[in-house]
Design a protein around this motif. Sequence first.
Motif, PDB file in Angstrom:
ATOM      1  N   TYR A  86       0.781  -1.056   0.117  1.00  0.00           N
ATOM      2  CA  TYR A  86       0.088   0.004  -0.051  1.00  0.00           C
ATOM      3  C   TYR A  86       0.752   1.306   0.004  1.00  0.00           C
ATOM      4  O   TYR A  86       0.660   2.315  -0.922  1.00  0.00           O
ATOM      5  CB  TYR A  86      -0.976   0.066   1.231  1.00  0.00           C
ATOM      6  N   LEU A  87       1.870   1.245   0.778  1.00  0.00           N
ATOM      7  CA  LEU A  87       2.851   2.216   0.906  1.00  0.00           C
ATOM      8  C   LEU A  87       3.581   2.624  -0.464  1.00  0.00           C
ATOM      9  O   LEU A  87       3.944   3.517  -0.711  1.00  0.00           O
ATOM     10  CB  LEU A  87       3.653   2.276   2.225  1.00  0.00           C
ATOM     11  N   GLU A  88       4.068   1.474  -1.117  1.00  0.00           N
ATOM     12  CA  GLU A  88       4.740   1.444  -2.277  1.00  0.00           C
ATOM     13  C   GLU A  88       4.220   2.229  -3.378  1.00  0.00           C
ATOM     14  O   GLU A  88       4.291   2.940  -4.153  1.00  0.00           O
ATOM     15  CB  GLU A  88       5.249   0.021  -2.539  1.00  0.00           C
ATOM     16  N   GLN A  89       2.616   1.789  -3.315  1.00  0.00           N
ATOM     17  CA  GLN A  89       1.867   2.372  -4.337  1.00  0.00           C
ATOM     18  C   GLN A  89       1.628   3.761  -4.090  1.00  0.00           C
ATOM     19  O   GLN A  89       1.223   4.479  -5.171  1.00  0.00           O
ATOM     20  CB  GLN A  89       0.362   1.689  -4.357  1.00  0.00           C
ATOM     21  N   LEU A  90       1.571   4.073  -2.779  1.00  0.00           N
ATOM     22  CA  LEU A  90       1.208   5.385  -2.586  1.00  0.00           C
ATOM     23  C   LEU A  90       2.429   6.503  -3.044  1.00  0.00           C
ATOM     24  O   LEU A  90       2.133   7.505  -3.386  1.00  0.00           O
ATOM     25  CB  LEU A  90       0.967   5.513  -1.029  1.00  0.00           C
ATOM     26  N   ILE A  91       3.705   5.780  -3.125  1.00  0.00           N
ATOM     27  CA  ILE A  91       4.631   6.776  -3.436  1.00  0.00           C
ATOM     28  C   ILE A  91       4.430   6.990  -5.017  1.00  0.00           C
ATOM     29  O   ILE A  91       4.726   7.956  -5.529  1.00  0.00           O
ATOM     30  CB  ILE A  91       6.101   5.868  -3.196  1.00  0.00           C
ATOM     31  N   LEU A  92       4.085   6.047  -5.738  1.00  0.00           N
ATOM     32  CA  LEU A  92       3.665   6.181  -7.331  1.00  0.00           C
ATOM     33  C   LEU A  92       2.532   7.020  -7.570  1.00  0.00           C
ATOM     34  O   LEU A  92       2.661   8.119  -8.261  1.00  0.00           O
ATOM     35  CB  LEU A  92       3.329   4.884  -7.939  1.00  0.00           C
ATOM     36  N   ASP A  93       1.636   7.356  -6.746  1.00  0.00           N
ATOM     37  CA  ASP A  93       0.529   7.740  -6.648  1.00  0.00           C
ATOM     38  C   ASP A  93       0.894   9.321  -6.589  1.00  0.00           C
ATOM     39  O   ASP A  93       0.303  10.248  -7.037  1.00  0.00           O
ATOM     40  CB  ASP A  93      -0.877   7.561  -5.709  1.00  0.00           C
ATOM     41  N   TYR A  94       1.855   9.511  -5.482  1.00  0.00           N
ATOM     42  CA  TYR A  94       2.079  10.753  -5.210  1.00  0.00           C
ATOM     43  C   TYR A  94       2.911  11.581  -6.391  1.00  0.00           C
ATOM     44  O   TYR A  94       2.826  12.844  -6.710  1.00  0.00           O
ATOM     45  CB  TYR A  94       2.959  11.101  -4.024  1.00  0.00           C
ATOM     46  N   GLU A  95       3.691  10.551  -6.879  1.00  0.00           N
ATOM     47  CA  GLU A  95       4.470  11.400  -8.241  1.00  0.00           C
ATOM     48  C   GLU A  95       3.591  11.687  -9.321  1.00  0.00           C
ATOM     49  O   GLU A  95       3.476  12.812 -10.099  1.00  0.00           O
ATOM     50  CB  GLU A  95       5.169  10.134  -8.842  1.00  0.00           C
ATOM     51  N   GLU A  96       2.392  10.847  -9.500  1.00  0.00           N
ATOM     52  CA  GLU A  96       1.432  11.103 -10.565  1.00  0.00           C
ATOM     53  C   GLU A  96       0.630  12.497  -9.875  1.00  0.00           C
ATOM     54  O   GLU A  96       0.446  13.312 -10.994  1.00  0.00           O
ATOM     55  CB  GLU A  96       0.330   9.978 -10.753  1.00  0.00           C
ATOM     56  N   ALA A  97       0.239  12.651  -8.588  1.00  0.00           N
ATOM     57  CA  ALA A  97      -0.508  13.681  -8.128  1.00  0.00           C
ATOM     58  C   ALA A  97       0.319  14.988  -8.353  1.00  0.00           C
ATOM     59  O   ALA A  97      -0.222  15.981  -8.863  1.00  0.00           O
ATOM     60  CB  ALA A  97      -0.683  13.470  -6.668  1.00  0.00           C
ATOM     61  N   MET A  98       1.568  14.981  -8.159  1.00  0.00           N
ATOM     62  CA  MET A  98       2.623  16.219  -8.491  1.00  0.00           C
ATOM     63  C   MET A  98       2.463  16.500  -9.803  1.00  0.00           C
ATOM     64  O   MET A  98       2.438  17.890 -10.164  1.00  0.00           O
ATOM     65  CB  MET A  98       3.914  15.973  -7.612  1.00  0.00           C
ATOM     66  N   ALA A  99       2.670  15.634 -10.810  1.00  0.00           N
ATOM     67  CA  ALA A  99       2.530  15.953 -12.092  1.00  0.00           C
ATOM     68  C   ALA A  99       1.258  16.598 -12.514  1.00  0.00           C
ATOM     69  O   ALA A  99       1.105  17.546 -13.328  1.00  0.00           O
ATOM     70  CB  ALA A  99       2.675  14.722 -12.851  1.00  0.00           C
ATOM     71  N   SER A 100       0.173  16.025 -11.925  1.00  0.00           N
ATOM     72  CA  SER A 100      -1.127  16.562 -12.212  1.00  0.00           C
ATOM     73  C   SER A 100      -1.510  17.909 -11.745  1.00  0.00           C
ATOM     74  O   SER A 100      -1.958  18.899 -12.464  1.00  0.00           O
ATOM     75  CB  SER A 100      -2.269  15.720 -11.690  1.00  0.00           C
ATOM     76  N   ALA A 157       0.917  20.073 -11.254  1.00  0.00           N
ATOM     77  CA  ALA A 157       1.926  21.214 -11.863  1.00  0.00           C
ATOM     78  C   ALA A 157       1.101  21.273 -13.235  1.00  0.00           C
ATOM     79  O   ALA A 157       1.301  22.646 -14.005  1.00  0.00           O
ATOM     80  CB  ALA A 157       3.073  20.405 -12.507  1.00  0.00           C
ATOM     81  N   ILE A 158       0.120  20.682 -13.812  1.00  0.00           N
ATOM     82  CA  ILE A 158      -0.572  20.742 -15.091  1.00  0.00           C
ATOM     83  C   ILE A 158      -1.668  21.539 -14.812  1.00  0.00           C
ATOM     84  O   ILE A 158      -2.179  22.549 -15.490  1.00  0.00           O
ATOM     85  CB  ILE A 158      -0.947  19.565 -15.768  1.00  0.00           C
ATOM     86  N   ASN A 159      -2.493  21.235 -13.776  1.00  0.00           N
ATOM     87  CA  ASN A 159      -3.805  21.991 -13.408  1.00  0.00           C
ATOM     88  C   ASN A 159      -3.747  23.113 -12.576  1.00  0.00           C
ATOM     89  O   ASN A 159      -4.799  23.857 -12.504  1.00  0.00           O
ATOM     90  CB  ASN A 159      -4.807  20.675 -12.953  1.00  0.00           C
ATOM     91  N   GLU A 160      -2.824  23.202 -11.772  1.00  0.00           N
ATOM     92  CA  GLU A 160      -2.560  24.431 -11.100  1.00  0.00           C
ATOM     93  C   GLU A 160      -1.337  25.222 -11.506  1.00  0.00           C
ATOM     94  O   GLU A 160      -0.167  25.148 -10.806  1.00  0.00           O
ATOM     95  CB  GLU A 160      -2.662  23.889  -9.613  1.00  0.00           C
ATOM     96  N   PRO A 161      -1.187  25.626 -12.573  1.00  0.00           N
ATOM     97  CA  PRO A 161       0.160  26.097 -13.057  1.00  0.00           C
ATOM     98  C   PRO A 161       0.703  27.465 -12.330  1.00  0.00           C
ATOM     99  O   PRO A 161       1.828  27.650 -12.288  1.00  0.00           O
ATOM    100  CB  PRO A 161      -0.311  26.739 -14.510  1.00  0.00           C
ATOM    101  N   SER A 162      -0.105  28.184 -11.278  1.00  0.00           N
ATOM    102  CA  SER A 162       0.521  29.271 -10.378  1.00  0.00           C
ATOM    103  C   SER A 162       0.896  28.585  -9.255  1.00  0.00           C
ATOM    104  O   SER A 162       1.811  29.200  -8.502  1.00  0.00           O
ATOM    105  CB  SER A 162      -0.932  30.239 -10.110  1.00  0.00           C
ATOM    106  N   THR A 163       0.869  27.185  -9.135  1.00  0.00           N
ATOM    107  CA  THR A 163       1.705  26.849  -7.852  1.00  0.00           C
ATOM    108  C   THR A 163       2.965  26.080  -8.481  1.00  0.00           C
ATOM    109  O   THR A 163       3.135  25.437  -9.313  1.00  0.00           O
ATOM    110  CB  THR A 163       0.798  25.526  -7.399  1.00  0.00           C
TER     111      THR A 163
END
Length: 213
Positions: free
Chosen positions: A154-168, A170-176
Amino acid sequence: MKQTPFIAVEGAIGAGKTTLATMLAQEMNISIIKEIVEENPFLGKFYENIDEWSFQLEMFFLCNRYKQLEDTGLQYIANHKPVISDYHIYKNLIFSERTLKGVQRDKYRQIYHLLTDDLPKPDIILYIRADLETLLYRIKKRERTFEQSMDTAYLEQLILDYEEAMASIAINEPSTQIITIDGNLIDFVENKEHFAQIASDLKELIHERIQHT
């Protein structure tokens, strides 16, 4: 662009979000918003049976974080006061997409967007990236009873999920602006120079953003 920034610290479980946010709040003499974790009455039950308790757990977190960030907008941002938080509201989707299924997940998504779409979003995110070994070490070290039996998959998958979340984000909140901290190499707790560098980089970034306002 706001001259008094809203800063968030993010990362997977055990990354050191609250610790770093607290240290930076003290260093910069600004207010801090800490998420409610151990007070969640469903947390222990969740780690024992994820399928049974995930919806209750996620709704408790969502409602509490919504209230905190609503207050943040009223108390700090509207009054031009800088503030740092140990989470980004997006983390609710990171976890719920993994723990909820079917109708419950669909309902949760609807409630999430209804509550959060107009909440203040951070100007800067400090993202602590760390691998499984580092996270497990820190989780064991802080000795939260309910975390000790956590499924490593579960934790290992969460690491991957966070990588995807930060990428998302970066795209959807360009001012951040997202600043990534290598949690495997940087020890901001034990190494004063490491923390000083993080604080210095953050202050410089805030100054640059203000200059371009």
